[in-house]
Design an enzyme around this catalytic site. Structure first.
Site, mmCIF file in Angstrom:
data_model
loop_
_atom_site.group_PDB
_atom_site.id
_atom_site.type_symbol
_atom_site.label_atom_id
_atom_site.label_comp_id
_atom_site.label_asym_id
_atom_site.label_seq_id
_atom_site.Cartn_x
_atom_site.Cartn_y
_atom_site.Cartn_z
ATOM 1 N N LYS A 199 -3.542 -0.297 -8.531
ATOM 2 C CA LYS A 199 -3.348 -1.046 -8.945
ATOM 3 C C LYS A 199 -4.210 -2.003 -10.649
ATOM 4 C CE LYS A 199 -2.302 -4.025 -6.672
ATOM 5 N NZ LYS A 199 -0.629 -4.030 -7.367
ATOM 6 N N ARG A 210 10.238 -1.358 -4.860
ATOM 7 C CA ARG A 210 8.967 -0.975 -5.326
ATOM 8 C C ARG A 210 9.269 0.864 -6.141
ATOM 9 N NH1 ARG A 210 4.027 -2.707 -3.396
ATOM 10 N NH2 ARG A 210 3.490 -3.727 -5.602
ATOM 11 N N GLN A 270 -5.511 -8.451 -2.866
ATOM 12 C CA GLN A 270 -5.589 -7.990 -1.571
ATOM 13 C C GLN A 270 -6.905 -7.696 -1.720
ATOM 14 O OE1 GLN A 270 -3.452 -7.441 -4.350
ATOM 15 N NE2 GLN A 270 -1.542 -6.624 -3.615
ATOM 16 N N ASP A 302 -1.584 4.768 -6.077
ATOM 17 C CA ASP A 302 0.509 4.884 -6.055
ATOM 18 C C ASP A 302 0.854 6.391 -6.356
ATOM 19 O OD1 ASP A 302 -0.760 1.586 -6.378
ATOM 20 O OD2 ASP A 302 0.702 2.350 -4.912
ATOM 21 N N GLY A 356 1.001 -1.163 0.115
ATOM 22 C CA GLY A 356 0.172 0.125 -0.085
ATOM 23 C C GLY A 356 0.900 1.307 0.167
HETATM 24 O O1 MRU Z 1 0.712 -3.896 -4.608
HETATM 25 P P1 MRU Z 1 -0.339 -2.727 -3.674
HETATM 26 O O2 MRU Z 1 -0.523 -4.324 -2.418
HETATM 27 O O3 MRU Z 1 1.436 -2.008 -2.587
HETATM 28 O O4 MRU Z 1 -0.797 -1.867 -4.441
HETATM 29 C C1 MRU Z 1 -1.599 -0.940 -3.138
HETATM 30 C C2 MRU Z 1 -2.742 -0.472 -4.024
HETATM 31 O O5 MRU Z 1 -2.779 -0.542 -5.338
HETATM 32 C C3 MRU Z 1 -3.113 0.995 -3.546
HETATM 33 O O6 MRU Z 1 -4.976 1.063 -4.072
HETATM 34 C C4 MRU Z 1 -2.923 1.590 -3.308
HETATM 35 O O7 MRU Z 1 -1.168 1.668 -3.027
HETATM 36 C C5 MRU Z 1 -3.513 2.930 -2.173
HETATM 37 S S1 MRU Z 1 -3.186 2.809 -0.503
HETATM 38 C C6 MRU Z 1 -3.821 3.207 0.085
#
Ligand code: MRU
Length: 348
Positions: free
Chosen positions: A244, A87, A192, A233, A45
């Site tokens: 995502k 990441r 997720q 993100d 996240g």
């Molecule tokens: O790969 P992840 O689980 O880190 O991806 C998370 C997402 O895409 C969330 O929608 C994004 O980080 C916003 S979290 C408040």
């Protein structure tokens, strides 16, 4: 639910790869262990990986050589590089690392810098918690009265270390009596939605229905959800949103069916230095995550698979962007820079 905590000279995390079946905490002792936890999505996240990277840098500061400032900073910069490389898409990570490095560089002795970096990492965590609450209250008011809401991935406490962004809006709206139901996508390949969002919503007693990612078209065509709320993100200056994988599909469908598509993110997710979505790096993860479900093979071994972890939703599909400093509306090329020039929300 505490997905991350600073415990003296260690970082304690809830290992999200094991949820919802096991609630196991791990104690991370150095920045390399934090980097591994971010890469493996034990912490994930966008806002939470920013906080994790900040605590990782705080651990590096505690282990850095203290004989002089040059050696101290060189160690810290190497650690920052390692954390940044984990990441690439969520800008919160590099934003947090940059903020802490700036604080360290302004110090005159390594011992002072150690104290300052640890305090700044904790302040950043605290600020995120407070920002989430402000964002959630503002976003909840944008949802149509009595709506059922559709969300994607996990954007709750597990994703921010606070109250959550898009899921924070959902929780606040539920508490205000503004929404009636939540639909959530399972969010392949790493689930997720099914593993984490369903866990959070059921713990809060919010009525929810899990659907496979491919069901969202039918759901919106049948008018079952009256708003889509997602996190981000990275948001480019143009208002293009990286989130995502699968978010873009949702935005196109929301437009087709006349449903508002709301993006929720703290201002630390807005990257004004990035002109548009095409300039946002998209993380490519192992094809093995697509060929398997929770480690079990579901495809012929070795079949070619592509695994982009995020996609870009163009700004023209985004109804509003909710942040802790206020709500931005199109044209985002004007509203986002204006929002970012407002002073940080003070919680003192
Ligand atoms: O790969 P992840 O689980 O880190 O991806 C998370 C997402 O895409 C969330 O929608 C994004 O980080 C916003 S979290 C408040």
């Amino acid at each position: 639910m505490e997905p991350i905590a600073w415990v003296g000279d260690r970082v304690r995390i809830l290992d999200q790869t094991l949820l919802p079946h096991q609630e196991r905490h791990l104690e991370l002792r150095d920045h390399r262990q934090v980097a591994e936890a971010i890469r493996a999505l034990r912490v994930r996240g966008a806002p939470l990986i920013g906080i994790a990277a900040a605590y990782g840098l705080a651990l590096a500061a505690l282990h850095a050589p203290t004989k002089d400032m040059d050696a101290f900073l060189a160690f810290l910069e190497d650690a920052a590089e390692e954390l940044r490389a984990t990441r690439p898409t969520a800008v919160n990570l590099s934003w947090a690392v940059k903020r802490l490095l700036g604080k360290a560089r302004a110090c005159t002795t390594p011992h002072e810098a150690q104290l300052v970096v640890v305090a700044e990492a904790q302040a950043l965590h605290h600020q995120q918690t407070e920002d989430d609450l402000g964002l959630a209250r503002q976003g909840a008011l944008l949802l149509p009265e009595g709506a059922a809401v559709l969300t994607h991935c996990n954007t709750g406490a597990l994703a921010t270390g606070g109250y959550g962004t898009a899921l924070g809006i959902v929780k606040a709206a539920w508490e205000m009596g503004r929404i009636s139901h939540v639909y959530l996508t399972e969010t392949r390949p790493l689930l997720q939605g099914a593993r984490l969002t369903a866990w959070e919503l059921t713990r809060h007693g919010i009525p929810c229905t899990l659907v496979v990612d491919g069901a969202v078209g039918l759901l919106l065509a049948r008018g079952l959800a009256q708003a889509v709320v997602v996190g981000a993100d990275r948001i480019a200056r143009s208002g293009d949103v990286a989130n995502k994988i699968g978010t873009y599909v949702l935005a196109v469908l929301a437009k087709e069916h006349g449903v508002p598509f709301i993006v929720a993110a703290p201002t630390s997710t807005i990257d004004l230095s990035c002109p548009q979505g095409a300039a946002i790096p998209i993380e490519e993860r192992s094809p093995e995550e697509v060929r398997t479900v929770m480690g079990l093979p579901v495809a012929p071994p070795g079949v070619e698979a592509l695994n982009p972890a995020f996609d870009i939703t163009p700004a023209h599909l985004v109804t509003a962007i909710v942040t802790e400093r206020g709500v931005a509306y199109p044209p985002y090329g004007e509203s986002l820079p204006a929002l970012m020039s407002l002073p940080e929300v003070s919680h003192g």
